[in-house]
Design an enzyme around this catalytic site. Structure first.
Site, PDB file in Angstrom:
ATOM      1  N   LYS A 123       0.740  -1.207   0.058  1.00 31.71           N
ATOM      2  CA  LYS A 123       0.064  -0.181   0.005  1.00 31.71           C
ATOM      3  C   LYS A 123       0.742   1.128   0.185  1.00 31.71           C
ATOM      4  O   LYS A 123       0.582   2.174  -0.881  1.00 31.71           O
ATOM      5  CB  LYS A 123      -0.925   0.029   1.150  1.00 31.71           C
ATOM      6  N   THR A 124       1.861   1.365   0.767  1.00 37.25           N
ATOM      7  CA  THR A 124       2.420   2.613   1.124  1.00 37.25           C
ATOM      8  C   THR A 124       3.303   2.925  -0.265  1.00 37.25           C
ATOM      9  O   THR A 124       3.200   3.996  -0.583  1.00 37.25           O
ATOM     10  CB  THR A 124       3.394   2.717   2.157  1.00 37.25           C
ATOM     11  N   GLU A 167      -3.912   5.779   1.695  1.00 39.48           N
ATOM     12  CA  GLU A 167      -3.755   4.423   1.821  1.00 39.48           C
ATOM     13  C   GLU A 167      -4.979   3.970   2.625  1.00 39.48           C
ATOM     14  O   GLU A 167      -5.228   4.632   3.634  1.00 39.48           O
ATOM     15  CB  GLU A 167      -2.405   4.595   2.666  1.00 39.48           C
TER      16      GLU A 167
END
Length: 463
Positions: A123-124, A167
Site C-alpha cells: 500500500k505505502t 492509503e
C-alpha cells in the site's frame, strides 16, 4: 451527512492522541494546512514528531487526561489500548472523539477523485508512487501515505485539485470508513486474524471496501484470493472494473519483463495495445505489480502514459520501504517496514539477489498475536538471509496473553540470535559486517532506531 463531516465545518481546535503515528501524522499535516489549531500527544519520540513540532504544533510526551483540555474535537489512533488514560478521558469528556479512520474518511469525501489503495502488502509504496506520478504530471493531488515520500519529505500533502491518493488499511476494518471513488486492491493475504478470526471474514471486508467505489475497482488479476474476495462485487457491476497482471486477459499487462540486479522493466500492454517501456527505480519483482496498479489508477484519472512512466522512473521508494540509509566502509544499511511473513520473504529474497557479500537481517517482531499465529511462517522466511538478528517482540496495542517470546521464534531459526536492546543488536550486526555486506532492519515498529545506531557505529569505525 456524516457526523464528523458536519463537526469539521464548525470546530477549530483538534487534539490528536498518538499524533506521531504513520497514519496520524499526515492527517495532522493536512488539518494544519487547512488552518485548524492542533495539539497532540505521543509516548515515543520519532522523526514524525520532529516534523509535527517543526510545523509549530505542540506535542506532549506521555498520554495523560489533562492533555485534552481546550480541544473541540479529539482524534485517536487505533493502536491505543482501551485503558489508555487520555483515551478514557476523551471518551468521557463529552468532546466529540473519533478514531483516525473517521477523519480520513471525511477527508476522502472532500475530493471527487479519491484513489483509495488497499491490499495486505504494497500500500505505502503504491500510494507513494501514485502520488509522485500525479505531482510530476501537474495534477496537484492531496495524499495520505503511510510512509514519507522523499519528493515532498512528508507523509501527507494538501493539493488544490479534485485528486486524492489515500492509503486504505484493512486493520480493524478502518478502510470501510473511507469513501473511495477509485478502489484499488493490490492483493489479499492472511493478516490481522486476531481481529478478523478467519480468512473468509477478511476477504468479506475487502469485498465491502471494493463495493463502495463510485467509479472504478482496479484489482490484481494474478491474485486468486483477490478475485475470490471481490467476485460478487464484479458480478453486481455498476462501475468500471480494471485488471492488472501478467496474464493475457489483464487490462494493464506487463510483458517482456527484464531484471537487472533486481531492478525490473517491462512493456505495458493496455487493452491489447503496447504503450511502451516502463522502468522501475525500486527493486523487487513485486514492484512490477505495484507499478501496474499505479499505471491503471493514474491513467484512469487522466495522466498520459509518458507522464506516468516518467513519474514511476523518478520514484526511488518511500520512507522505510527498502530505503537505503547509508553505505559506510562498503557496508550498505537498508531499512524496511516489512513485518508479515510474505513481506519479509519478498524483501529478503530481493536483498539476497542483489549481489551483497552477506545479508544480515535485523528483525523486530510486531504484536504477540501475529508472531504466535504465524510463528512457523516467520521461522521459514527469517531463515532466508545469511544472518538473522532479532529484538524482543514489540507488543504495541496488545497484552502478551499468548505467552510468546522472541526466544520461541529464535529456537526455530538455525544460527539466529536475539537481544533485548537496540544497542546490542546494532553492535552484533556491525561487528560481523564486512565490506560488501548488507544490514537490513525490518519491522513496522521503531527498529529504524537500531539502523541509526548502526550508522553511527560504522561512521565511528571510519575515524
Amino acid at each position: 451527512m456524516f457526523e464528523i463531516d458536519e463537526l469539521l465545518s464548525k470546530v477549530k481546535r483538534v487534539h490528536f492522541i498518538g499524533i506521531g503515528g504513520s497514519g496520524m501524522c499526515p492527517l495532522a499535516e493536512i488539518l494544519h494546512k487547512e488552518g485548524y489549531l492542533l495539539s497532540g500527544s505521543d509516548n515515543n519520540e520519532s522523526d514524525n514528531l520532529k516534523r509535527i513540532r517543526a510545523l509549530g504544533i505542540p506535542v506532549t510526551m506521555g498520554q495523560k487526561a489533562e492533555n485534552i483540555e481546550g480541544a473541540e474535537m479529539i482524534i485517536y489512533t487505533a493502536a491505543l489500548l482501551p485503558d489508555n488514560p487520555e483515551l478514557v478521558a476523551a471518551k468521557s469528556s463529552g468532546i466529540p472523539t473519533f478514531e483516525r479512520s473517521k477523519l480520513l474518511g471525511a477527508i476522502t469525501r472532500l475530493y471527487s477523485n479519491s484513489i483509495c489503495i488497499s491490499g495486505t502488502h504494497g500500500k505505502t509504496t503504491s500510494c507513494s508512487m501514485a502520488t509522485q506520478v500525479l505531482i510530476e504530471a501537474g495534477f496537484d493531488p492531496t495524499a495520505v501515505i503511510g510512509g514519507k515520500l522523499p519528493l515532498t519529505g512528508t507523509n501527507g500533502i494538501v493539493g488544490s485539485s479534485e485528486h486524492m491518493v489515500c492509503e486504505s488499511c484493512e486493520f480493524v476494518d478502518t478502510f470501510l470508513d473511507l469513501s473511495p471513488d477509485v478502489a484499488v486492491v493490490l492483493n489479499v493475504d492472511r493478516d490481522h486474524l486476531d481481529y478478523f478470526k478467519t480468512f473468509e471474514n477478511l476477504k468479506s471486508s475487502f469485498a465491502k471496501f471494493a463495493s463502495m467505489a463510485t467509479k472504478a475497482v482496479i484489482y490484481n488479476a494474478d491474485d486468486p484470493e483477490t478475485i475470490d474476495a471481490i467476485k460478487n462485487v464484479i458480478a453486481e457491476g455498476g462501475k468500471d472494473f480494471i485488471t492488472f497482471g501478467t496474464g493475457e486477459e489483464a487490462d494493464f499487462r506487463a510483458i517482456n519483463i527484464e531484471n537487472e540486479h533486481e531492478y525490473y522493466s517491462f512493456n505495458l500492454v493496455r487493452n491489447g495495445i503496447d504503450e511502451g517501456r516502463v522502468k522501475l527505480s525500486v527493486p523487487g519483482r513485486h514492484n512490477v505489480y505495484n507499478a501496474l496498479a499505479v499505471l491503471a489508477a493514474t491513467m484512469y484519472s487522466g495522466v498520459d502514459f509518458e507522464a506516468a512512466v516518467k513519474g514511476i522512473a523518478d520514484f526511488r521508494g518511500a520512507g522505510r520501504r527498502f530505503e537505503k540509509l547509508a553505505e559506510i566502509n562498503g557496508v550498505t544499511v537498508i531499512d524496511d517496514y516489512a513485518h508479515h511473513p510474505l513481506e519479509l520473504e519478498v524483501t529478503l529474497n530481493t536483498a539476497m539477489k542483489m549481489g551483497f557479500g552477506k545479508v544480515i537481517c535485523v528483525f523486530q517482531p510486531f504484536t504477540y498475536s501475529r508472531t504466535a499465529m504465524l510463528l512457523d511462517d516467520f521461522a521459514r522466511v527469517l531463515s532466508i538471509p545469511d544472518v538473522c538478528v532479532m529484538t524482543e517482540i514489540m507488543g504495541s496495542r496488545e497484552v502478551n496473553t499468548y505467552g510468546i517470546h522472541t526466544a520461541d521464534l529464535a529456537a526455530k531459526i538455525p544460527g539466529s540470535v536475539w537481544f533485548n536492546t537496540f544497542e546490542e543488536v546494532a553492535k552484533y550486526a556491525v561487528d560481523i559486517a564486512n565490506e560488501g555486506d548488507c544490514i537490513i532492519t525490518l519491522g513496522c515498529g521503531d527498529i529504524y532506531k537500531a539502523a541509526k545506531i548502526m550508522i553511527k557505529m560504522l561512521e565511528g569505525s571510519k575515524e
